[in-house]
Design a protein around this motif. Structure first.
Motif, PDB file in Angstrom:
ATOM      1  N   UNK A 206      -0.016  -4.004   2.724  1.00  0.00           N
ATOM      2  CA  UNK A 206      -0.701  -3.609   1.498  1.00  0.00           C
ATOM      3  C   UNK A 206      -2.175  -3.324   1.774  1.00  0.00           C
ATOM      4  N   UNK A 207      -2.795  -4.176   2.589  1.00  0.00           N
ATOM      5  CA  UNK A 207      -4.206  -3.970   2.912  1.00  0.00           C
ATOM      6  C   UNK A 207      -4.398  -2.654   3.662  1.00  0.00           C
ATOM      7  N   UNK A 208      -3.575  -2.414   4.693  1.00  0.00           N
ATOM      8  CA  UNK A 208      -3.702  -1.190   5.493  1.00  0.00           C
ATOM      9  C   UNK A 208      -3.522   0.052   4.627  1.00  0.00           C
ATOM     10  N   UNK A 209      -2.548   0.004   3.736  1.00  0.00           N
ATOM     11  CA  UNK A 209      -2.282   1.149   2.860  1.00  0.00           C
ATOM     12  C   UNK A 209      -3.438   1.384   1.897  1.00  0.00           C
ATOM     13  N   UNK A 210      -3.940   0.310   1.303  1.00  0.00           N
ATOM     14  CA  UNK A 210      -5.062   0.451   0.364  1.00  0.00           C
ATOM     15  C   UNK A 210      -6.312   0.939   1.090  1.00  0.00           C
TER      16      UNK A 210
ATOM     17  N   UNK B 295       1.157  11.673   6.547  1.00  0.00           N
ATOM     18  CA  UNK B 295      -0.063  11.036   7.055  1.00  0.00           C
ATOM     19  C   UNK B 295       0.005   9.518   6.885  1.00  0.00           C
ATOM     20  N   UNK B 296       0.444   9.083   5.707  1.00  0.00           N
ATOM     21  CA  UNK B 296       0.515   7.642   5.441  1.00  0.00           C
ATOM     22  C   UNK B 296       1.542   6.975   6.344  1.00  0.00           C
ATOM     23  N   UNK B 297       2.725   7.576   6.429  1.00  0.00           N
ATOM     24  CA  UNK B 297       3.813   6.944   7.181  1.00  0.00           C
ATOM     25  C   UNK B 297       3.525   6.894   8.671  1.00  0.00           C
ATOM     26  N   UNK B 298       2.956   7.966   9.226  1.00  0.00           N
ATOM     27  CA  UNK B 298       2.672   7.962  10.665  1.00  0.00           C
ATOM     28  C   UNK B 298       1.492   7.053  10.992  1.00  0.00           C
ATOM     29  N   UNK B 299       0.571   6.866  10.039  1.00  0.00           N
ATOM     30  CA  UNK B 299      -0.587   6.001  10.271  1.00  0.00           C
ATOM     31  C   UNK B 299      -0.241   4.526  10.099  1.00  0.00           C
ATOM     32  N   UNK B 300       0.492   4.196   9.036  1.00  0.00           N
ATOM     33  CA  UNK B 300       0.760   2.791   8.703  1.00  0.00           C
ATOM     34  C   UNK B 300       2.050   2.281   9.331  1.00  0.00           C
ATOM     35  N   UNK B 301       3.085   3.127   9.309  1.00  0.00           N
ATOM     36  CA  UNK B 301       4.395   2.694   9.813  1.00  0.00           C
ATOM     37  C   UNK B 301       4.729   3.270  11.194  1.00  0.00           C
ATOM     38  N   UNK B 302       3.924   4.203  11.683  1.00  0.00           N
ATOM     39  CA  UNK B 302       4.137   4.853  12.985  1.00  0.00           C
ATOM     40  C   UNK B 302       5.389   5.725  13.025  1.00  0.00           C
TER      41      UNK B 302
ATOM     42  N   UNK C 266      13.179   8.340   6.217  1.00  0.00           N
ATOM     43  CA  UNK C 266      13.646   8.049   4.858  1.00  0.00           C
ATOM     44  C   UNK C 266      13.412   6.588   4.482  1.00  0.00           C
ATOM     45  N   UNK C 267      13.738   5.675   5.404  1.00  0.00           N
ATOM     46  CA  UNK C 267      13.655   4.248   5.087  1.00  0.00           C
ATOM     47  C   UNK C 267      12.215   3.800   4.902  1.00  0.00           C
ATOM     48  N   UNK C 268      11.306   4.293   5.749  1.00  0.00           N
ATOM     49  CA  UNK C 268       9.898   3.928   5.590  1.00  0.00           C
ATOM     50  C   UNK C 268       9.311   4.547   4.322  1.00  0.00           C
ATOM     51  N   UNK C 269       9.816   5.725   3.944  1.00  0.00           N
ATOM     52  CA  UNK C 269       9.346   6.336   2.704  1.00  0.00           C
ATOM     53  C   UNK C 269       9.747   5.481   1.505  1.00  0.00           C
ATOM     54  N   UNK C 270      10.945   4.899   1.560  1.00  0.00           N
ATOM     55  CA  UNK C 270      11.371   3.974   0.506  1.00  0.00           C
ATOM     56  C   UNK C 270      10.447   2.758   0.462  1.00  0.00           C
ATOM     57  N   UNK C 271      10.107   2.225   1.639  1.00  0.00           N
ATOM     58  CA  UNK C 271       9.195   1.083   1.702  1.00  0.00           C
ATOM     59  C   UNK C 271       7.832   1.446   1.142  1.00  0.00           C
ATOM     60  N   UNK C 272       7.357   2.662   1.462  1.00  0.00           N
ATOM     61  CA  UNK C 272       6.064   3.114   0.960  1.00  0.00           C
ATOM     62  C   UNK C 272       6.034   3.071  -0.562  1.00  0.00           C
TER      63      UNK C 272
END
Length: 233
Positions: free
Chosen positions: A163-167, A182-189, A193-199
């Protein structure tokens, strides 16, 4: 992009090499394209590059061997591997040899640019010690990047690490679009689809955390990404 970064792209596939060199050129990079290992070594000896992008499967030597020979010429040159092979042992070998990133084919050009920019920004920070903001004002909230705290009028709001990294990413780009990729490759690497659900779940959490200030909103922009919108008083 203020500085024109010089990249060497080593790719023997004529179609992919042309596509990537043209696309990266349109994105503001100066690209030198080498079609095999020997050509890449000659160009590395006579030019100064900021980053090397190496195909693993080359006609005269593999990318792993090439990376070690390039290191002999320029030990500080960072490199990214491109490969059609998905074996975990190959990925681990690439990182063990000093790769800063590893992308599997087929290559998504937009993702490649995001990763290149992130890597170059990180390398510039490490080598030139570019000053970073220690905190961000988000309406009535303060996000402190030194002690990893979010405060609302002096009260600590508890955040998880993700949450901190995303904010923090959204706060650095207040009132600007941050794309899903940009968000997924930066925060989740990884952009999948699954990381997008988490986002989406983490975005919901952040909306609740920021709910005390009605001037703040995290907006879903035309299914392209998210924007931290901060209205003026």
């Amino acid at each position: 992009m203020d500085k024109k970064y010089n990249l060497i792209l080593v790719e023997d596939d004529a179609s992919l090499g042309y596509l990537l060199s043209e696309y990266l050129g349109m994105k503001g990079f100066v690209v030198t394209w080498a079609k095999n290992g020997q050509e890449a070594l000659l160009k590395t000896e006579t030019n100064v590059f900021d980053l090397a992008i190496l195909d693993v499967m080359l006609p005269d030597m593999d990318g792993f061997e090439l990376s070690q020979k390039i290191k002999g010429i320029n030990p500080e040159l960072p490199f990214i591997f491109l490969t059609a092979r998905s074996l975990k042992i190959d990925v681990l070998k690439g990182f063990s040899l000093g790769a800063v990133d590893y992308l599997k084919k087929p290559i998504d050009e937009e993702e490649l640019v995001v990763r290149i920019n992130a890597l170059l920004a990180r390398l510039v920070t490490e080598t030139e010690e570019v000053p970073q903001l220690s905190h961000y004002e988000i309406g009535d909230y303060t996000l402190n990047t030194e002690n990893f705290e979010l405060r609302y009028k002096g009260e600590i709001v508890k955040l998880t690490g993700k949450e901190f990294d995303l904010l923090a990413l959204l706060a650095m780009n207040q009132n600007q679009l941050c794309t899903h990729k940009e968000i997924l490759t930066t925060i989740w690497d990884k952009n999948d689809y699954f990381n997008k659900k988490s986002l989406n779940v983490f975005i919901s959490h952040l909306r609740k955390h920021l709910g005390r200030d009605p001037r703040l909103s995290i907006v879903n922009v035309n299914r392209r990404g998210f924007m931290l919108r901060v209205e003026e008083k």
